[in-house]
Design a protein around this motif. Structure first.
Motif, PDB file in Angstrom:
ATOM      1  N   MET A 239      49.572  50.981  39.915  1.00  0.00           N
ATOM      2  CA  MET A 239      48.812  49.704  39.123  1.00  0.00           C
ATOM      3  C   MET A 239      47.534  48.894  40.156  1.00  0.00           C
ATOM      4  N   TYR A 240      46.323  48.617  40.446  1.00  0.00           N
ATOM      5  CA  TYR A 240      44.874  48.437  40.922  1.00  0.00           C
ATOM      6  C   TYR A 240      45.473  47.187  41.555  1.00  0.00           C
ATOM      7  N   LYS A 241      45.073  46.854  42.807  1.00  0.00           N
ATOM      8  CA  LYS A 241      45.573  45.741  43.525  1.00  0.00           C
ATOM      9  C   LYS A 241      43.765  45.229  44.114  1.00  0.00           C
ATOM     10  N   VAL A 242      44.457  43.426  42.886  1.00  0.00           N
ATOM     11  CA  VAL A 242      42.713  43.464  43.289  1.00  0.00           C
ATOM     12  C   VAL A 242      42.612  42.150  43.979  1.00  0.00           C
ATOM     13  N   LEU A 243      41.198  41.358  44.440  1.00  0.00           N
ATOM     14  CA  LEU A 243      41.053  40.533  45.413  1.00  0.00           C
ATOM     15  C   LEU A 243      40.550  39.607  44.608  1.00  0.00           C
ATOM     16  N   ILE A 244      41.049  38.184  44.620  1.00  0.00           N
ATOM     17  CA  ILE A 244      39.883  37.035  44.346  1.00  0.00           C
ATOM     18  C   ILE A 244      39.046  36.225  45.315  1.00  0.00           C
ATOM     19  N   ALA A 245      37.643  36.225  45.335  1.00  0.00           N
ATOM     20  CA  ALA A 245      37.047  35.375  46.298  1.00  0.00           C
ATOM     21  C   ALA A 245      36.390  35.204  45.344  1.00  0.00           C
ATOM     22  N   ASP A 246      36.611  33.172  45.407  1.00  0.00           N
ATOM     23  CA  ASP A 246      35.518  32.420  44.802  1.00  0.00           C
ATOM     24  C   ASP A 246      36.244  31.537  45.497  1.00  0.00           C
ATOM     25  N   ASP A 247      35.580  30.124  46.193  1.00  0.00           N
ATOM     26  CA  ASP A 247      35.522  28.939  46.831  1.00  0.00           C
ATOM     27  C   ASP A 247      35.670  28.090  46.277  1.00  0.00           C
ATOM     28  N   HIS A 248      36.045  28.359  44.558  1.00  0.00           N
ATOM     29  CA  HIS A 248      37.253  27.138  43.628  1.00  0.00           C
ATOM     30  C   HIS A 248      38.498  27.892  43.458  1.00  0.00           C
ATOM     31  N   ALA A 249      39.470  26.875  43.426  1.00  0.00           N
ATOM     32  CA  ALA A 249      40.905  27.369  44.665  1.00  0.00           C
ATOM     33  C   ALA A 249      41.534  27.246  42.368  1.00  0.00           C
ATOM     34  N   ILE A 250      41.196  26.757  41.775  1.00  0.00           N
ATOM     35  CA  ILE A 250      41.068  26.124  39.808  1.00  0.00           C
ATOM     36  C   ILE A 250      40.194  27.642  39.121  1.00  0.00           C
ATOM     37  N   VAL A 251      39.585  28.271  39.840  1.00  0.00           N
ATOM     38  CA  VAL A 251      39.259  29.211  39.357  1.00  0.00           C
ATOM     39  C   VAL A 251      39.776  30.373  39.720  1.00  0.00           C
ATOM     40  N   ARG A 252      40.433  30.309  41.117  1.00  0.00           N
ATOM     41  CA  ARG A 252      40.747  31.522  41.899  1.00  0.00           C
ATOM     42  C   ARG A 252      41.885  31.024  40.766  1.00  0.00           C
ATOM     43  N   SER A 253      43.017  30.621  40.713  1.00  0.00           N
ATOM     44  CA  SER A 253      44.173  30.727  39.791  1.00  0.00           C
ATOM     45  C   SER A 253      43.803  30.701  38.156  1.00  0.00           C
ATOM     46  N   GLY A 254      43.163  30.968  37.751  1.00  0.00           N
ATOM     47  CA  GLY A 254      42.460  30.952  36.336  1.00  0.00           C
ATOM     48  C   GLY A 254      42.244  32.463  36.328  1.00  0.00           C
ATOM     49  N   LEU A 255      41.444  33.212  36.913  1.00  0.00           N
ATOM     50  CA  LEU A 255      41.056  33.912  37.199  1.00  0.00           C
ATOM     51  C   LEU A 255      42.310  35.689  37.381  1.00  0.00           C
ATOM     52  N   SER A 256      43.482  34.971  38.623  1.00  0.00           N
ATOM     53  CA  SER A 256      44.745  35.166  38.584  1.00  0.00           C
ATOM     54  C   SER A 256      45.881  35.593  37.131  1.00  0.00           C
ATOM     55  N   PHE A 257      46.040  34.869  37.085  1.00  0.00           N
ATOM     56  CA  PHE A 257      46.770  34.311  35.407  1.00  0.00           C
ATOM     57  C   PHE A 257      45.348  35.467  34.064  1.00  0.00           C
ATOM     58  N   LEU A 258      44.591  35.689  34.155  1.00  0.00           N
ATOM     59  CA  LEU A 258      44.220  36.584  33.151  1.00  0.00           C
ATOM     60  C   LEU A 258      43.989  37.746  33.239  1.00  0.00           C
ATOM     61  N   ILE A 259      44.007  37.738  34.824  1.00  0.00           N
ATOM     62  CA  ILE A 259      44.072  39.423  35.484  1.00  0.00           C
ATOM     63  C   ILE A 259      45.932  39.824  35.382  1.00  0.00           C
ATOM     64  N   ASN A 260      46.566  38.734  36.354  1.00  0.00           N
ATOM     65  CA  ASN A 260      47.665  39.090  35.438  1.00  0.00           C
ATOM     66  C   ASN A 260      48.276  39.587  34.948  1.00  0.00           C
ATOM     67  N   GLN A 261      48.310  39.274  33.542  1.00  0.00           N
ATOM     68  CA  GLN A 261      48.565  39.465  31.504  1.00  0.00           C
ATOM     69  C   GLN A 261      47.786  40.861  32.039  1.00  0.00           C
ATOM     70  N   GLN A 262      47.266  41.655  32.551  1.00  0.00           N
ATOM     71  CA  GLN A 262      46.661  42.717  31.907  1.00  0.00           C
ATOM     72  C   GLN A 262      47.611  43.453  32.704  1.00  0.00           C
ATOM     73  N   PRO A 263      47.307  44.830  31.993  1.00  0.00           N
ATOM     74  CA  PRO A 263      48.729  46.387  32.610  1.00  0.00           C
ATOM     75  C   PRO A 263      47.251  47.071  33.312  1.00  0.00           C
ATOM     76  N   ASN A 264      48.225  47.283  34.461  1.00  0.00           N
ATOM     77  CA  ASN A 264      47.879  47.740  35.877  1.00  0.00           C
ATOM     78  C   ASN A 264      46.683  47.829  36.055  1.00  0.00           C
ATOM     79  N   PHE A 265      46.440  46.044  36.546  1.00  0.00           N
ATOM     80  CA  PHE A 265      46.565  45.420  37.091  1.00  0.00           C
ATOM     81  C   PHE A 265      47.549  44.236  38.476  1.00  0.00           C
ATOM     82  N   GLU A 266      47.016  43.893  39.175  1.00  0.00           N
ATOM     83  CA  GLU A 266      47.496  42.977  39.781  1.00  0.00           C
ATOM     84  C   GLU A 266      47.064  42.436  40.582  1.00  0.00           C
ATOM     85  N   VAL A 267      46.791  41.333  41.140  1.00  0.00           N
ATOM     86  CA  VAL A 267      46.009  39.950  42.014  1.00  0.00           C
ATOM     87  C   VAL A 267      46.923  40.442  43.443  1.00  0.00           C
TER      88      VAL A 267
END
Length: 219
Positions: A1-29
């Protein structure tokens, strides 16, 4: 499982990216950051394998500088730039400063997912909507244009001094800087004195001018 960090100044963007990435196998925010300094600290704290990094997170350190600092300190961490900047100069500098991938925010989700998979496999990836010429590749691979060479005196600063400098330029007090960096006020004062000595500054106005002129901070 690859651990992912999201860096963006907009909370809504971070939330959307987290939802998208966490749906992928082998990736976790595993962590999020709202600016460059937070991203730098979270990489180590969260033991991230990959970081999805915005280049423009005002007010704060320039994303190009954050990219280089993370790459220099954590060379094994894969860096995926996700930016609104389509200018070739940004793309070239980001890749040159250590980014493994560059994806446009205007592109589809597929481009980001392709980038994550490629970087996880230790490959570079450039958004299919970006066309790199031979000159661009030469620019990316050129050592003469390294950001530390361009910016007079910057290479002489320690890693901690490079963290302190943009915060001073943005007007944070010694107490605020100490709290953000988890160091004492006296240590902040010592770093400020060292920065001024190494770069020849007489006051904060000189430092702010230097930071703005060299693209070290975003407002």
């Amino acid at each position: 499982m690859y651990k992912v960090l999201i860096a963006d100044d907009h909370a809504i963007v971070r939330s959307g990216l987290s939802f998208l990435i966490n749906q992928q196998p082998n990736f976790e925010v595993v962590a999020q950051a709202a600016n460059g300094n937070e991203a730098y600290f979270e990489v180590e704290r969260a033991a991230a394998d990959l970081i999805v990094l915005d280049l423009n997170m005002p007010p704060g350190e320039s994303g190009l500088m954050t990219t280089k600092r993370i790459h220099d300190r954590f060379p094994k961490v894969g860096i995926v730039i996700l930016s609104m900047h389509e200018e070739q100069d940004y793309i070239d500098k980001a890749m040159q400063n250590g980014a493994d991938s560059y994806v446009l925010k205007s592109s589809s989700d597929t481009e980001l997912l392709n980038a994550l998979k490629a970087v996880a496999n230790h490959q570079t990836y450039v958004d299919q909507n970006i066309i790199l010429t031979k000159n661009d590749v030469a620019e990316i691979n050129s050592k003469d244009n390294d950001v530390n060479v361009k910016i007079k005196g910057y290479a002489d600063l320690s890693n901690r001094e490079r963290e302190v400098l943009p915060l001073i330029a943005l007007g944070y007090s010694n107490k605020e800087i100490a709290k953000k960096l988890f160091i004492s006020i006296k240590t902040v004062e010592a770093h400020k004195a060292s920065i001024n000595r190494k770069l020849g500054f007489k006051n904060r106005v000189d430092l702010v001018h230097y930071a703005l002129h060299n693209g070290l901070i975003d407002f």
